[in-house]
Design a protein around this motif. Structure first.
Motif, mmCIF file in Angstrom:
data_model
loop_
_atom_site.group_PDB
_atom_site.id
_atom_site.type_symbol
_atom_site.label_atom_id
_atom_site.label_comp_id
_atom_site.label_asym_id
_atom_site.label_seq_id
_atom_site.Cartn_x
_atom_site.Cartn_y
_atom_site.Cartn_z
ATOM 1 N N GLN A 11 0.844 -1.188 0.000
ATOM 2 C CA GLN A 11 0.000 0.000 0.000
ATOM 3 C C GLN A 11 0.880 1.240 0.000
ATOM 4 N N ALA A 12 0.552 2.192 -0.878
ATOM 5 C CA ALA A 12 1.329 3.418 -0.999
ATOM 6 C C ALA A 12 0.471 4.454 -1.718
ATOM 7 N N ASN A 13 1.003 5.643 -1.886
ATOM 8 C CA ASN A 13 0.291 6.715 -2.580
ATOM 9 C C ASN A 13 0.329 6.508 -4.088
ATOM 10 N N THR A 14 -0.656 7.107 -4.759
ATOM 11 C CA THR A 14 -0.753 7.005 -6.219
ATOM 12 C C THR A 14 -0.514 8.365 -6.842
ATOM 13 N N LEU A 15 0.414 8.436 -7.768
ATOM 14 C CA LEU A 15 0.720 9.682 -8.466
ATOM 15 C C LEU A 15 -0.301 9.932 -9.578
ATOM 16 N N GLU A 16 -0.747 11.171 -9.705
ATOM 17 C CA GLU A 16 -1.667 11.521 -10.795
ATOM 18 C C GLU A 16 -0.859 11.756 -12.072
ATOM 19 N N VAL A 17 -1.366 11.211 -13.162
ATOM 20 C CA VAL A 17 -0.712 11.339 -14.473
ATOM 21 C C VAL A 17 -1.728 11.886 -15.472
ATOM 22 N N ALA A 18 -1.322 12.825 -16.274
ATOM 23 C CA ALA A 18 -2.163 13.361 -17.351
ATOM 24 C C ALA A 18 -1.300 13.611 -18.571
ATOM 25 N N ASP A 19 -1.763 13.118 -19.702
ATOM 26 C CA ASP A 19 -1.033 13.301 -20.969
ATOM 27 C C ASP A 19 0.410 12.808 -20.881
ATOM 28 N N GLY A 20 0.605 11.699 -20.158
ATOM 29 C CA GLY A 20 1.918 11.096 -20.088
ATOM 30 C C GLY A 20 2.899 11.807 -19.186
ATOM 31 N N LYS A 21 2.387 12.744 -18.351
ATOM 32 C CA LYS A 21 3.272 13.472 -17.442
ATOM 33 C C LYS A 21 2.695 13.501 -16.033
ATOM 34 N N LEU A 22 3.593 13.607 -15.053
ATOM 35 C CA LEU A 22 3.156 13.738 -13.667
ATOM 36 C C LEU A 22 2.574 15.131 -13.464
ATOM 37 N N THR A 23 1.447 15.204 -12.758
ATOM 38 C CA THR A 23 0.781 16.494 -12.559
ATOM 39 C C THR A 23 1.280 17.224 -11.326
ATOM 40 N N GLY A 24 2.060 16.522 -10.470
ATOM 41 C CA GLY A 24 2.490 17.138 -9.221
ATOM 42 C C GLY A 24 1.479 16.955 -8.105
ATOM 43 N N ARG A 25 0.534 16.031 -8.320
ATOM 44 C CA ARG A 25 -0.482 15.754 -7.303
ATOM 45 C C ARG A 25 -0.580 14.248 -7.070
ATOM 46 N N VAL A 26 -1.141 13.862 -5.902
ATOM 47 C CA VAL A 26 -1.419 12.452 -5.612
ATOM 48 C C VAL A 26 -2.921 12.247 -5.620
ATOM 49 N N LEU A 27 -3.330 11.036 -5.928
ATOM 50 C CA LEU A 27 -4.747 10.692 -5.978
ATOM 51 C C LEU A 27 -5.180 10.050 -4.665
ATOM 52 N N GLY A 28 -6.371 10.388 -4.206
ATOM 53 C CA GLY A 28 -6.938 9.727 -3.040
ATOM 54 C C GLY A 28 -6.306 10.165 -1.730
ATOM 55 N N GLU A 29 -6.622 9.401 -0.698
ATOM 56 C CA GLU A 29 -6.149 9.714 0.647
ATOM 57 C C GLU A 29 -4.664 9.406 0.772
ATOM 58 N N VAL A 30 -3.924 10.301 1.406
ATOM 59 C CA VAL A 30 -2.486 10.131 1.585
ATOM 60 C C VAL A 30 -2.203 9.020 2.589
ATOM 61 N N VAL A 31 -1.250 8.166 2.257
ATOM 62 C CA VAL A 31 -0.777 7.155 3.209
ATOM 63 C C VAL A 31 0.240 7.841 4.116
ATOM 64 N N ASP A 32 -0.248 8.277 5.274
ATOM 65 C CA ASP A 32 0.601 8.981 6.224
ATOM 66 C C ASP A 32 0.782 8.128 7.464
ATOM 67 N N ARG A 33 1.145 8.754 8.581
ATOM 68 C CA ARG A 33 1.393 8.023 9.830
ATOM 69 C C ARG A 33 0.189 7.188 10.247
ATOM 70 N N GLU A 34 -0.995 7.800 10.267
ATOM 71 C CA GLU A 34 -2.191 7.060 10.645
ATOM 72 C C GLU A 34 -2.555 6.026 9.583
ATOM 73 N N GLY A 35 -2.330 6.379 8.315
ATOM 74 C CA GLY A 35 -2.650 5.453 7.236
ATOM 75 C C GLY A 35 -1.810 4.188 7.279
ATOM 76 N N LYS A 36 -0.574 4.313 7.692
ATOM 77 C CA LYS A 36 0.278 3.124 7.804
ATOM 78 C C LYS A 36 -0.247 2.181 8.877
ATOM 79 N N ALA A 37 -0.662 2.734 10.010
ATOM 80 C CA ALA A 37 -1.205 1.893 11.084
ATOM 81 C C ALA A 37 -2.498 1.224 10.634
#
Length: 407
Positions: free
Chosen positions: A291-317
């Protein structure tokens, strides 16, 4: 359970000297001529020297003692005879296992940790070496202690002495199937993936500084992640292939995962990094959960954003708890391994939380700390010896050779 009819007619024998093949058999065979009943036996060999103890009864004790002394003298062994021993000595309640881990274990660390055991009313019942290379691992079986309090004190001694040490409950709690979940960046692998991506944008130093502050707990992880991912905007998606190819596994990572799977354990990874890198790595190593974060991609390039809820400290637990639920395992049978502040909730939730070459804030709060560079050293904290690991590796090689598939 106590023995209502303790035996006091027994003889204790302890032989010490240079070990040689067949010694145990020779002594046991000699005992058969004197109607000997074996009540208990123990043996330890260290550097070619042996200590071999028997607790016995004999129908002909005088003749038996004469023969044992003769054999000891013949073989150049010292012999201590203790008549009238009892067999009702039981281990104190409150059992634990203390594991020491270092390049070489300092005598000061062993002395201080054993002093803590005594201070807490305990006794060291058995000692064994789990490994001598590439690190030394020594395991102490302890009774008469309260695990949580001893763990706290041993952690303090460990931090002062520079020798890693852990305290775990002994008995059935230490056996059986487990779930082992680990962080990825700077734990399973030597790298920080987001910094590797940022290098393609010419912003590695800037991102590395933010990463370091987040791992020390100085910044909110989710906010720091969004800021760092923004630096990746415009990168072609192909850079993910380049980063995957450049990743360096931590020494011992393959051995750790391979050995855990042989034991029937389930392995998972949870990362504040990116699933585009983590999932292929998990598949390569045969890791079940990722389980990890998902990078947003548009037109074959990274948009500089992540999709969905961030896997952070609480998310790891939450991920660890979810994996355990899927496996039908209680949290007590889970192990978590991590290095940064965003791993703290996961380490606290697991039955055993291991700080691996971690930041000071993490080492201070984890159940155990490993500061040697080999990830498979975590196996020693679970009671698995280097001999066990190597024997399993050799069996796999032999099986592959027999099947004609090669190693």
């Amino acid at each position: 359970m106590t023995n209502d009819n303790p035996r006091t007619d027994l003889i204790g024998l302890t032989f010490q000297g240079t070990d040689f093949p067949g010694l145990f058999h020779e002594l046991a065979d000699a005992m058969t001529r004197f109607g000997v009943e074996i009540i208990d036996v123990g043996q330890a060999v260290l550097g070619g020297s042996i200590t071999l103890s028997f607790l016995v009864s004999s129908q002909h004790p005088e003749d038996f003692e004469v023969e044992m002394r003769r054999l000891a003298e013949l073989r150049g062994l010292s012999l201590t005879l203790t008549p009238g021993m009892a067999d009702d000595v039981h281990r104190l309640p409150g059992r634990a296992v203390v594991t020491l881990l270092a390049d070489t274990v300092p005598a000061e660390a062993l002395a201080e940790i054993s002093a803590e055991v005594v201070h807490h009313g305990g006794n060291i019942d058995r000692v064994r070496r789990l490994a001598r290379t590439p690190v030394t691992a020594i395991e102490l079986d302890v009774s008469g202690v309260e695990v949580v309090e001893l763990r706290r004190r041993v952690a303090e001694v460990s931090a002062e002495s520079g020798c890693d040490a852990s305290v775990a409950a002994a008995g059935l709690a230490r056996r059986g199937r487990r779930l082992v979940v680990m962080d990825v960046d700077s734990t399973l692998i030597q790298d920080e993936v987001i910094e590797m991506l940022a290098a393609h944008a010419g912003r590695e130093a800037e991102v590395a500084e933010v990463t370091e502050r987040a791992m020390r707990g100085e910044l909110d992880f989710a906010e720091s992640l969004h800021a760092r991912v923004a630096a990746l905007e415009g990168l072609p998606v192909e850079v993910l292939d380049d980063v995957r190819a450049a990743i360096r596994l931590t020494p011992g990572a393959r051995t750790l995962v391979r050995t855990l799977k042989r034991l029937g354990f389930t392995v998972g990874v949870v990362s504040g990094g990116f699933i585009e890198v983590v999932r292929p790595l998990a598949d390569e190593l045969g890791i079940t959960y990722a389980q990890a974060n998902t990078l947003e991609v548009a037109d074959g390039k990274l948009t500089g954003r992540v999709l969905g809820e961030v896997v952070d400290r609480e998310g790891k637990a939450r991920a660890l708890a979810h994996f355990a639920q899927n496996e039908g395992l209680p949290l007590e049978r889970t192990v978590a391994i991590g290095d940064g502040a965003n791993d703290l909730d996961m380490l606290a939730l697991a039955g055993l939380g291991v700080a691996f070459n971690a930041k000071p804030v993490v080492r201070a709060q984890a159940d155990a700390a490993v500061n040697v560079p080999y990830l498979d050293s975590v196996l020693f904290l679970l009671g698995i010896s280097r001999e066990d690991i190597e024997e399993a590796d050799n069996l796999d090689v032999d099986s592959a050779a027999m099947s004609g598939t090669g190693a």
